[in-house]
Scaffold this motif. Structure first.
Motif, PDB file in Angstrom:
ATOM      1  N   THR A   2      26.018  63.533  39.374  1.00 53.77           N
ATOM      2  CA  THR A   2      26.557  62.569  40.319  1.00 53.77           C
ATOM      3  C   THR A   2      26.145  62.921  41.751  1.00 53.77           C
ATOM      4  O   THR A   2      26.302  64.050  42.189  1.00 53.77           O
ATOM      5  N   ASP A   3      25.646  61.933  42.457  1.00 54.59           N
ATOM      6  CA  ASP A   3      25.300  62.076  43.867  1.00 54.59           C
ATOM      7  C   ASP A   3      26.511  61.602  44.672  1.00 54.59           C
ATOM      8  O   ASP A   3      26.673  60.406  44.941  1.00 54.59           O
ATOM      9  N   ALA A  44      21.565  56.270  45.250  1.00 55.84           N
ATOM     10  CA  ALA A  44      21.465  57.233  44.150  1.00 55.84           C
ATOM     11  C   ALA A  44      20.152  57.078  43.395  1.00 55.84           C
ATOM     12  O   ALA A  44      19.541  58.066  42.994  1.00 55.84           O
ATOM     13  N   GLY A  46      17.440  56.423  40.426  1.00 57.16           N
ATOM     14  CA  GLY A  46      17.442  57.051  39.110  1.00 57.16           C
ATOM     15  C   GLY A  46      17.573  56.134  37.919  1.00 57.16           C
ATOM     16  O   GLY A  46      17.794  56.605  36.819  1.00 57.16           O
ATOM     17  N   SER A  50      22.179  55.391  36.067  1.00 58.43           N
ATOM     18  CA  SER A  50      22.623  56.131  37.244  1.00 58.43           C
ATOM     19  C   SER A  50      23.233  55.194  38.274  1.00 58.43           C
ATOM     20  O   SER A  50      24.284  55.489  38.856  1.00 58.43           O
ATOM     21  N   TRP A  53      26.697  54.095  37.087  1.00 62.00           N
ATOM     22  CA  TRP A  53      27.679  55.169  37.242  1.00 62.00           C
ATOM     23  C   TRP A  53      28.108  55.322  38.706  1.00 62.00           C
ATOM     24  O   TRP A  53      29.291  55.407  39.006  1.00 62.00           O
ATOM     25  N   HIS A  54      27.138  55.358  39.607  1.00 64.37           N
ATOM     26  CA  HIS A  54      27.462  55.553  41.017  1.00 64.37           C
ATOM     27  C   HIS A  54      28.196  54.341  41.597  1.00 64.37           C
ATOM     28  O   HIS A  54      29.109  54.498  42.414  1.00 64.37           O
ATOM     29  N   ALA A 119      20.036  50.305  41.980  1.00 64.72           N
ATOM     30  CA  ALA A 119      19.171  51.391  41.504  1.00 64.72           C
ATOM     31  C   ALA A 119      17.853  50.842  40.990  1.00 64.72           C
ATOM     32  O   ALA A 119      16.796  51.456  41.179  1.00 64.72           O
TER      33      ALA A 119
END
Length: 123
Positions: A2-3, A44, A46, A50, A53-54, A119
């Protein structure tokens, strides 16, 4: 991985747009969720997963923080009733927090989808 920088920036962007979005109730908050999720996913990068999720984390962060504050307030308010009241209100505060977390994750799905789009566009 996680960023958290991306999540925090997305959350701040969502909060700022949400404040201005109060002028147009409902639509303003929807736009804020989409914008904050998009920003988190874009930063973020990816791939779709990703970004999803972010965006989800950025969208849910406000609800989780709010639920935590309300749960703690209910727990502390019960201390005025003595030890038994403190235990009862502590349990109620924990229940409120868990309910708020569940609702905020469900409501953050729009931010997660916008994060996946962000993303995808960042690549």
């Amino acid at each position: 991985m996680t960023d958290w920088r991306a999540v925090f920036i997305g959350f701040v962007a969502m909060t700022v747009v949400g404040i201005f979005g109060l002028v147009v109730p409902g639509i303003g908050q929807l736009a804020a969720g989409l914008f904050g999720g998009f920003v988190a996913g874009y930063i973020a990068g990816g791939g779709l997963g990703s970004g999803f999720w972010h965006g989800l984390l950025a969208g849910a962060l406000g609800g989780i923080i709010g639920g935590l504050l309300i749960g703690v307030a209910v727990g502390l308010a019960g201390l005025a009733l003595g030890p038994l009241g403190g235990a009862i209100s502590g349990a109620a505060g924990l229940g409120i927090f868990m309910f708020a977390v569940t609702i905020s994750l469900l409501m953050a799905l729009e931010s997660a989808i916008a994060g996946a789009v962000g993303a995808a566009l960042s690549a």
